[in-house]
Design a protein around this motif. Structure first.
Motif, PDB file in Angstrom:
ATOM      1  N   LYS A   1      16.335   0.360 101.025  1.00 13.66           N
ATOM      2  CA  LYS A   1      16.292  -0.012  99.610  1.00 13.66           C
ATOM      3  C   LYS A   1      16.314  -1.523  99.463  1.00 13.66           C
ATOM      4  CE  LYS A   1      18.431   1.150  95.187  1.00 13.66           C
ATOM      5  NZ  LYS A   1      17.151   1.612  94.637  1.00 13.66           N
ATOM      6  N   ASP A   2      15.570  -2.015  98.479  1.00 14.54           N
ATOM      7  CA  ASP A   2      15.484  -3.448  98.212  1.00 14.54           C
ATOM      8  C   ASP A   2      16.676  -3.873  97.362  1.00 14.54           C
ATOM      9  OD1 ASP A   2      14.719  -6.030  97.997  1.00 14.54           O
ATOM     10  OD2 ASP A   2      12.986  -5.682  96.703  1.00 14.54           O
ATOM     11  N   THR A   3      17.404  -4.898  97.822  1.00 12.23           N
ATOM     12  CA  THR A   3      18.570  -5.404  97.095  1.00 12.23           C
ATOM     13  C   THR A   3      18.280  -6.712  96.365  1.00 12.23           C
ATOM     14  OG1 THR A   3      19.345  -6.546  99.094  1.00 12.23           O
ATOM     15  CG2 THR A   3      20.159  -4.320  98.718  1.00 12.23           C
ATOM     16  N   PHE A   4      17.047  -7.231  96.475  1.00 14.70           N
ATOM     17  CA  PHE A   4      16.697  -8.480  95.814  1.00 14.70           C
ATOM     18  C   PHE A   4      16.174  -8.165  94.417  1.00 14.70           C
ATOM     19  CE2 PHE A   4      14.227 -12.387  95.112  1.00 14.70           C
ATOM     20  CZ  PHE A   4      15.163 -13.324  95.531  1.00 14.70           C
ATOM     21  N   SER A   5      16.840  -8.653  93.397  1.00 11.49           N
ATOM     22  CA  SER A   5      16.495  -8.308  92.016  1.00 11.49           C
ATOM     23  C   SER A   5      15.164  -8.947  91.612  1.00 11.49           C
ATOM     24  CB  SER A   5      17.593  -8.764  91.061  1.00 11.49           C
ATOM     25  OG  SER A   5      17.753 -10.160  91.121  1.00 11.49           O
ATOM     26  N   SER A   6      14.494  -8.314  90.655  1.00 14.83           N
ATOM     27  CA  SER A   6      13.204  -8.814  90.176  1.00 14.83           C
ATOM     28  C   SER A   6      13.359 -10.109  89.371  1.00 14.83           C
ATOM     29  CB  SER A   6      12.527  -7.751  89.308  1.00 14.83           C
ATOM     30  OG  SER A   6      13.362  -7.382  88.228  1.00 14.83           O
ATOM     31  N   THR A   7      14.518 -10.292  88.735  1.00 17.89           N
ATOM     32  CA  THR A   7      14.739 -11.524  87.969  1.00 17.89           C
ATOM     33  C   THR A   7      14.827 -12.737  88.886  1.00 17.89           C
ATOM     34  OG1 THR A   7      17.117 -11.056  88.030  1.00 17.89           O
ATOM     35  CG2 THR A   7      15.882 -10.319  86.097  1.00 17.89           C
ATOM     36  N   ARG A   8      15.459 -12.581  90.033  1.00 16.02           N
ATOM     37  CA  ARG A   8      15.526 -13.681  90.998  1.00 16.02           C
ATOM     38  C   ARG A   8      14.155 -13.949  91.617  1.00 16.02           C
ATOM     39  NH1 ARG A   8      20.140 -12.382  95.185  1.00 16.02           N
ATOM     40  NH2 ARG A   8      19.430 -14.395  95.961  1.00 16.02           N
ATOM     41  N   GLU A   9      13.354 -12.891  91.751  1.00 13.09           N
ATOM     42  CA  GLU A   9      12.027 -13.065  92.341  1.00 13.09           C
ATOM     43  C   GLU A   9      11.107 -13.856  91.426  1.00 13.09           C
ATOM     44  OE1 GLU A   9       8.477 -10.242  94.214  1.00 13.09           O
ATOM     45  OE2 GLU A   9      10.409  -9.389  93.628  1.00 13.09           O
TER      46      GLU A   9
ATOM     47  N   THR B   1      10.162  -2.230  99.437  1.00 18.52           N
ATOM     48  CA  THR B   1       9.309  -3.383  99.159  1.00 18.52           C
ATOM     49  C   THR B   1       7.990  -3.295  99.904  1.00 18.52           C
ATOM     50  OG1 THR B   1      11.332  -4.685  98.918  1.00 18.52           O
ATOM     51  CG2 THR B   1       9.270  -5.903  99.099  1.00 18.52           C
TER      52      THR B   1
END
Length: 469
Positions: A220-228, A287
């Motif tokens: 599972k991806d733990t990097f949020s879309s807002t930070r991306e 991802t």
């Protein structure tokens, strides 16, 4: 005489009515007391307890006339058919705690619901009907959402396991699935807890040939879309898009997220770049699948180190390494080390000599200092609520500052590598007898390029040494 007689007759009639009213009231009280002996109050219920659950439990002791539940208070009123049934139900809960919907509840004798309480649950009450409809609709929506989430998680787990099996099957077909190799020694960069007692081989192996169970693969991806989609990332993409037009080699190596923002920016800036020339490795299954669905680049399932080892002779005109860690990460896991990736790429000569753009983004260690700790935020809230305890809050803040300074002091150490340590990262070998002579990798917060070149002792004759000079 007649008025007096009439008055006496009225007094006699009033006494008879009062006596009848007293009799009715006493009889009603007896009826109410008799009904009260059939009433059982249940407390501390589970928030999802239904009337069916309570009826199934109470029907063991006798017939159930009615059940009323107040979810806001976690209580219910159960009216049994006879007083003996209610008594046996309460006595049974005293000897052994009653369990309804996997939760222990409390039972006691009580009084029946009042007229107002009964009206609140009357189907003729529009407010009750509206409340129940809203509750049931919300319950159904949550059930459907939970079912969809469980189904999506199940599918992701299946695809993750399928990709890992595919990695092992390819290694088995190539005859590279070794069973006598010490994979702990390989993935840690030359460290084995068993030491000389280890019976497995201690030899460097490309990470593209490491079995899936020992590689850095997540589901599972733990990097949020807002930070991306942050502002500074968009600024970096714009600068790289402008600089990449002057590079002859159109092959790109990019660490990107599920939205492929960097790939889109670089592809739109130069129409000559096709998807086969943009390589995006990613070790997260969720991802990786989204990158494949975008059809904008060539996705690789695995870490950057595994991709580098799979194509050691490939040269790039632009390399954008957007890490989510500091420069000193991965001291015990080579796949997570940015320094190990850079050293390997310099040794392989994967930077095009005709012109290559290298961009490395790292996490700022000072962000932890700028962000107040949880204890500090709690002390500030306490100070805001009770001004009288400002002295106690200041003492807590001073303790938090000391703990924060101590944590920063542990992280702020010089980044210095000895020649032996650099050789270890390059060749992947380590010997237990020289571990005491090798200095540990240390983080200094922010290090300039000059300090980095001076602190890193590049192997003589390598491309890294020529580039640094």
């Amino acid at each position: 005489m007649r008025p007096a007689a009439c008055a006496g007759h009225m007094e006699e009639g009033g006494e008879e009515e009062n006596a009848e009213r007293r009799f009715i009231d006493s009889h009603a009280a007896d009826i109410e007391a008799e009904r009260a002996s059939c009433i059982v109050h249940i407390k501390r219920m589970h928030k999802k307890t239904s009337k069916v659950d309570i009826t199934q439990y109470a029907s063991v002791f006798g017939p159930v006339l009615s059940v009323r539940i107040w979810y806001g208070f976690g209580t219910a009123i159960v009216e049994m058919g006879e007083a003996s049934h209610a008594k046996s139900m309460v006595e049974a809960s005293k000897h052994q705690p009653a369990v309804i919907r996997s939760k222990k509840v409390e039972m006691s004798f009580g009084f029946p619901a009042s007229e107002e309480q009964r009206f609140k649950e009357d189907p003729r009450n529009p407010a009750y009907v509206d409340k129940e409809v809203r509750r049931l609709v919300q319950f159904l929506i949550e059930r459907v959402e939970q079912k969809e989430l469980r189904h999506a998680a199940h599918l992701l787990r299946e695809r993750h396991n399928a990709l890992k099996r595919l990695v092992d099957e390819r290694l088995a077909q190539q005859g590279r699935l070794f069973s006598d190799m010490c994979w702990d020694w390989v993935v840690s960069g030359g460290y084995c807890g068993r030491g000389d007692a280890c019976s497995y081989r201690h030899e460097p192996v490309p990470f593209s040939e490491v079995p899936s169970r020992y590689r850095w693969l997540t589901r599972k991806d733990t990097f949020s879309s807002t930070r991306e989609s942050a502002v500074h990332k968009a600024a970096v993409n714009e600068i790289l898009a402008r600089l990449s037009r002057s590079v002859e080699n159109k092959k790109r190596l990019i660490l990107d997220g599920s939205s492929c923002n960097s790939v889109r920016a670089l592809s739109s800036s130069d129409q000559r770049v096709c998807r086969d020339e943009i390589f995006v490795p990613n070790n997260c299954t969720e991802t990786y699948l989204k990158i494949c669905e975008s059809n904008l680049c060539t996705a690789f399932y695995g870490s950057l180190r595994a991709f580098i080892d799979s194509v050691p002779s490939l040269r790039f005109g632009l390399i954008y390494l957007d890490y989510c860690c500091t420069l000193a990460a991965g001291r015990r896991r080579v796949e997570k080390s940015p320094i190990a990736d850079l050293i390997t790429m310099f040794d392989n000569g994967q930077f095009d000599p005709s012109g290559c753009i290298l961009c490395v983004c790292l996490a700022d260690p000072e962000d932890r200092e700028k962000k107040p700790s949880r204890t500090v935020r709690k002390s500030r809230v306490t100070e805001h609520r009770s001004p009288a305890s400002s002295s106690e809050s200041s003492e807590d803040n001073s303790d938090d500052e000391r703990s924060t300074d101590q944590a920063c002091h542990q992280g702020e150490v010089a980044m210095r590598w000895s020649e032996e340590r650099a050789a270890l990262w390059r060749h992947g070998r380590a010997h237990k007898e020289v571990e005491s002579d090798i200095r540990e990798l240390q983080v200094l917060g922010s290090v300039s390029t000059k300090e980095l070149n001076e602190s890193l002792v590049w192997p003589t004759g390598s491309l890294a040494a020529r580039t640094a000079s």
